[in-house]
Write a protein that holds these residues in place. Sequence first.
Motif, PDB file in Angstrom:
ATOM      1  N   SER A  66       8.423  -3.170 -12.804  1.00  0.00           N
ATOM      2  CA  SER A  66       9.371  -2.891 -11.706  1.00  0.00           C
ATOM      3  C   SER A  66       9.447  -1.378 -11.308  1.00  0.00           C
ATOM      4  O   SER A  66       8.873  -0.554 -11.939  1.00  0.00           O
ATOM      5  N   LEU A  67       9.803  -1.127  -9.930  1.00  0.00           N
ATOM      6  CA  LEU A  67      10.009   0.152  -9.718  1.00  0.00           C
ATOM      7  C   LEU A  67      11.612   0.511  -9.607  1.00  0.00           C
ATOM      8  O   LEU A  67      12.316  -0.471  -9.297  1.00  0.00           O
ATOM      9  N   SER A  68      11.963   1.432  -9.817  1.00  0.00           N
ATOM     10  CA  SER A  68      13.581   1.935  -9.829  1.00  0.00           C
ATOM     11  C   SER A  68      13.979   1.900  -8.347  1.00  0.00           C
ATOM     12  O   SER A  68      15.266   1.519  -8.082  1.00  0.00           O
ATOM     13  N   LYS A  69      13.201   2.377  -7.354  1.00  0.00           N
ATOM     14  CA  LYS A  69      13.881   2.270  -6.174  1.00  0.00           C
ATOM     15  C   LYS A  69      13.662   0.925  -5.381  1.00  0.00           C
ATOM     16  O   LYS A  69      13.241   0.328  -5.799  1.00  0.00           O
ATOM     17  N   THR A  70      14.741   0.657  -4.576  1.00  0.00           N
ATOM     18  CA  THR A  70      14.880  -0.364  -3.714  1.00  0.00           C
ATOM     19  C   THR A  70      14.621  -0.186  -2.349  1.00  0.00           C
ATOM     20  O   THR A  70      15.031  -1.078  -1.310  1.00  0.00           O
ATOM     21  N   ASP A  71      13.757   0.872  -1.930  1.00  0.00           N
ATOM     22  CA  ASP A  71      13.652   1.223  -0.761  1.00  0.00           C
ATOM     23  C   ASP A  71      12.651   0.122   0.161  1.00  0.00           C
ATOM     24  O   ASP A  71      12.104  -0.645  -0.743  1.00  0.00           O
ATOM     25  N   LYS A  72      12.280   0.080   1.331  1.00  0.00           N
ATOM     26  CA  LYS A  72      11.366  -0.821   1.966  1.00  0.00           C
ATOM     27  C   LYS A  72       9.813  -0.535   1.398  1.00  0.00           C
ATOM     28  O   LYS A  72       9.457   0.540   1.487  1.00  0.00           O
ATOM     29  N   ILE A  73       9.156  -1.527   0.930  1.00  0.00           N
ATOM     30  CA  ILE A  73       7.813  -1.546   0.874  1.00  0.00           C
ATOM     31  C   ILE A  73       7.155  -1.467   1.952  1.00  0.00           C
ATOM     32  O   ILE A  73       7.127  -2.304   2.594  1.00  0.00           O
ATOM     33  N   SER A  74       6.289  -0.263   2.320  1.00  0.00           N
ATOM     34  CA  SER A  74       5.662  -0.322   3.563  1.00  0.00           C
ATOM     35  C   SER A  74       4.150  -0.350   3.319  1.00  0.00           C
ATOM     36  O   SER A  74       3.529  -0.854   4.214  1.00  0.00           O
ATOM     37  N   ALA A  75       3.415  -0.087   2.151  1.00  0.00           N
ATOM     38  CA  ALA A  75       2.060  -0.339   1.908  1.00  0.00           C
ATOM     39  C   ALA A  75       1.597  -0.279   0.611  1.00  0.00           C
ATOM     40  O   ALA A  75       2.530  -0.009  -0.304  1.00  0.00           O
ATOM     41  N   ILE A  76       0.662  -1.261   0.175  1.00  0.00           N
ATOM     42  CA  ILE A  76       0.317  -1.355  -0.957  1.00  0.00           C
ATOM     43  C   ILE A  76      -1.356  -1.088  -1.077  1.00  0.00           C
ATOM     44  O   ILE A  76      -1.858  -1.625  -0.203  1.00  0.00           O
ATOM     45  N   SER A  77      -1.979  -0.087  -1.960  1.00  0.00           N
ATOM     46  CA  SER A  77      -3.503  -0.273  -1.851  1.00  0.00           C
ATOM     47  C   SER A  77      -3.967   0.051  -3.241  1.00  0.00           C
ATOM     48  O   SER A  77      -3.464   0.779  -4.120  1.00  0.00           O
ATOM     49  N   PHE A  78      -5.009  -0.623  -3.712  1.00  0.00           N
ATOM     50  CA  PHE A  78      -5.658  -0.585  -4.891  1.00  0.00           C
ATOM     51  C   PHE A  78      -7.336  -0.360  -4.680  1.00  0.00           C
ATOM     52  O   PHE A  78      -7.663  -0.583  -3.696  1.00  0.00           O
ATOM     53  N   VAL A  79      -8.124   0.594  -5.460  1.00  0.00           N
ATOM     54  CA  VAL A  79      -9.337   0.794  -5.296  1.00  0.00           C
ATOM     55  C   VAL A  79     -10.061   0.174  -6.684  1.00  0.00           C
ATOM     56  O   VAL A  79     -11.327   0.349  -6.495  1.00  0.00           O
ATOM     57  N   SER A  80      -9.298  -0.448  -7.532  1.00  0.00           N
ATOM     58  CA  SER A  80     -10.090  -0.876  -8.675  1.00  0.00           C
ATOM     59  C   SER A  80      -8.879  -1.804  -9.625  1.00  0.00           C
ATOM     60  O   SER A  80      -7.813  -1.792  -9.103  1.00  0.00           O
ATOM     61  N   PRO A  81      -9.149  -2.414 -10.408  1.00  0.00           N
ATOM     62  CA  PRO A  81      -8.370  -3.129 -11.206  1.00  0.00           C
ATOM     63  C   PRO A  81      -7.278  -2.535 -11.732  1.00  0.00           C
ATOM     64  O   PRO A  81      -6.308  -2.974 -12.160  1.00  0.00           O
ATOM     65  N   GLU A  82      -7.601  -1.210 -12.148  1.00  0.00           N
ATOM     66  CA  GLU A  82      -6.606  -0.464 -12.896  1.00  0.00           C
ATOM     67  C   GLU A  82      -5.689   0.684 -12.096  1.00  0.00           C
ATOM     68  O   GLU A  82      -4.585   0.815 -12.243  1.00  0.00           O
ATOM     69  N   ARG A  83      -6.243   1.187 -10.662  1.00  0.00           N
ATOM     70  CA  ARG A  83      -5.805   2.326  -9.916  1.00  0.00           C
ATOM     71  C   ARG A  83      -5.109   1.644  -8.782  1.00  0.00           C
ATOM     72  O   ARG A  83      -6.058   1.188  -7.925  1.00  0.00           O
ATOM     73  N   GLY A  84      -3.963   2.017  -8.487  1.00  0.00           N
ATOM     74  CA  GLY A  84      -3.501   1.693  -7.225  1.00  0.00           C
ATOM     75  C   GLY A  84      -2.207   2.324  -6.992  1.00  0.00           C
ATOM     76  O   GLY A  84      -1.597   3.065  -7.960  1.00  0.00           O
ATOM     77  N   TRP A  85      -1.766   2.101  -5.737  1.00  0.00           N
ATOM     78  CA  TRP A  85      -0.483   3.074  -4.990  1.00  0.00           C
ATOM     79  C   TRP A  85       0.478   2.086  -4.374  1.00  0.00           C
ATOM     80  O   TRP A  85      -0.161   1.028  -3.723  1.00  0.00           O
ATOM     81  N   ILE A  86       1.519   2.462  -4.130  1.00  0.00           N
ATOM     82  CA  ILE A  86       2.725   1.896  -3.556  1.00  0.00           C
ATOM     83  C   ILE A  86       3.505   2.600  -2.935  1.00  0.00           C
ATOM     84  O   ILE A  86       3.885   3.754  -3.437  1.00  0.00           O
ATOM     85  N   LEU A  87       3.831   2.671  -1.503  1.00  0.00           N
ATOM     86  CA  LEU A  87       4.357   3.343  -0.623  1.00  0.00           C
ATOM     87  C   LEU A  87       5.891   2.771  -0.243  1.00  0.00           C
ATOM     88  O   LEU A  87       5.617   1.618   0.333  1.00  0.00           O
TER      89      LEU A  87
END
Length: 426
Positions: free
Chosen positions: A164-185
């Motif tokens: 889980s993420l603590s924030k409940t803002d709008k999810i605008s983007a998700i990007s992964f470059v490997s099975p381990e490393r990724g980002w959520i905006l």
Amino acid sequence: MQSQWKKLVQTVLLSIGIIILLTACTKTEQPAANEPPDQQEDGGNIGQTLTVVPPAINNTQSAEMAKYQIQTRLTDFQLINESGGLAWGVTRNALRLYYTEDQGKTWTNISPAENVQFPANPKYGESIYFVDRMHGWIVREGMGGTDTIVLRTNNGGISWSLSSLSKTDKISAISFVSPERGWILTTLNTGIGKQDKSLYRTQDGGMTWEKMTSSGNGETTTTGEISKRGYTTGMTFSDAKHGFLTAIEFGTPKLYVTTDGGEQWRAGTSFFERDKFSRCGNFNISAPEFFGREAKSAWMALSCSSGETTSFSGFFTADGGRTWKHHSFTLDKQTGINRNMAPVFRSSTDGWAMQKGIMYYTTDTGKTWKKHPESSVLKKISEDYPEIVKMQMISPKLGWILVENTDAKRSLLLQTLDGGKHWEVL
């Protein structure tokens, strides 16, 4: 008198209870023919017919016996490779996610548990992402003050785990470059032309998430923070260090870049010259889409709208996003219900565009476009499914297109095996 009235009410209530119980038993004892219980989709969402097989069953006689068909409304898809792809929709707030490894002949249900409710349809690159057949993530925004949930799988959807993420803002983007490393905006509109933006990163496949840069609560932005100005249109990471965030700031497309995995952000090299688009009323720009594993070549779609018409062009890079070159497209302006449907590219030269039911293709970065003969199948289907949801080409020959009828809550997913000349329903 009161005693007689009380007995009458008890008798009526008892009769109603018996009727309800009998009705429930009848429905339970008579499932739909050849349809496993709990697999029938919402009757109002008739559209795509999928042949579903259970996971981990080979092409044996038992697999043939285990097949069943469902009708469902699909709202998005993503081709992963030339034989496999995802398609999904939401039915009664439950995500229905399917995967095919044989170009749509059969599908495997890889949906997460139904107790994880989805009030809206996930979009690829915004709240769902797969780096390969086995590793995928789905983000569901927080509801009613609850945390945002991130579902992850490392076995192709056979099982899903939660974080889980603590924030409940709008999810605008998700990007992964490997099975381990990724980002959520995540984003939160805080005023006219302003948007709080927060970036989360995982380095363990989504088990844990750390909050990185944020646009903050103040009016000013310090060095390294994501700009508070403008509205985000997308985010893409090309590798563990290089990321790109696109936005519209006071009507102008902007690009922000990071070279340290999201720790620090800066405005990218100026690439947009507004003087060249004096006749445009509104702009939109997509996040960069990279071609191939070398992560050097990419493109961003630019739309230019004026009144009821929209035209498209593109920005292309060959040096990993350090510089961008604008290419005009010699396509007609688009009107009607599909006027915001952008062309698609699978390399820096090869692209496709659908206009008024005709497929056009280019091999010179949009300088010239050739058109295929009109597809009789696509023409007939477009009469009942006039809206184009998405189009993707995964190779020079193979591509999918999703069409729908919003009013009727129906959709159809079609496939081409010859570069857009002919189409068939999957």
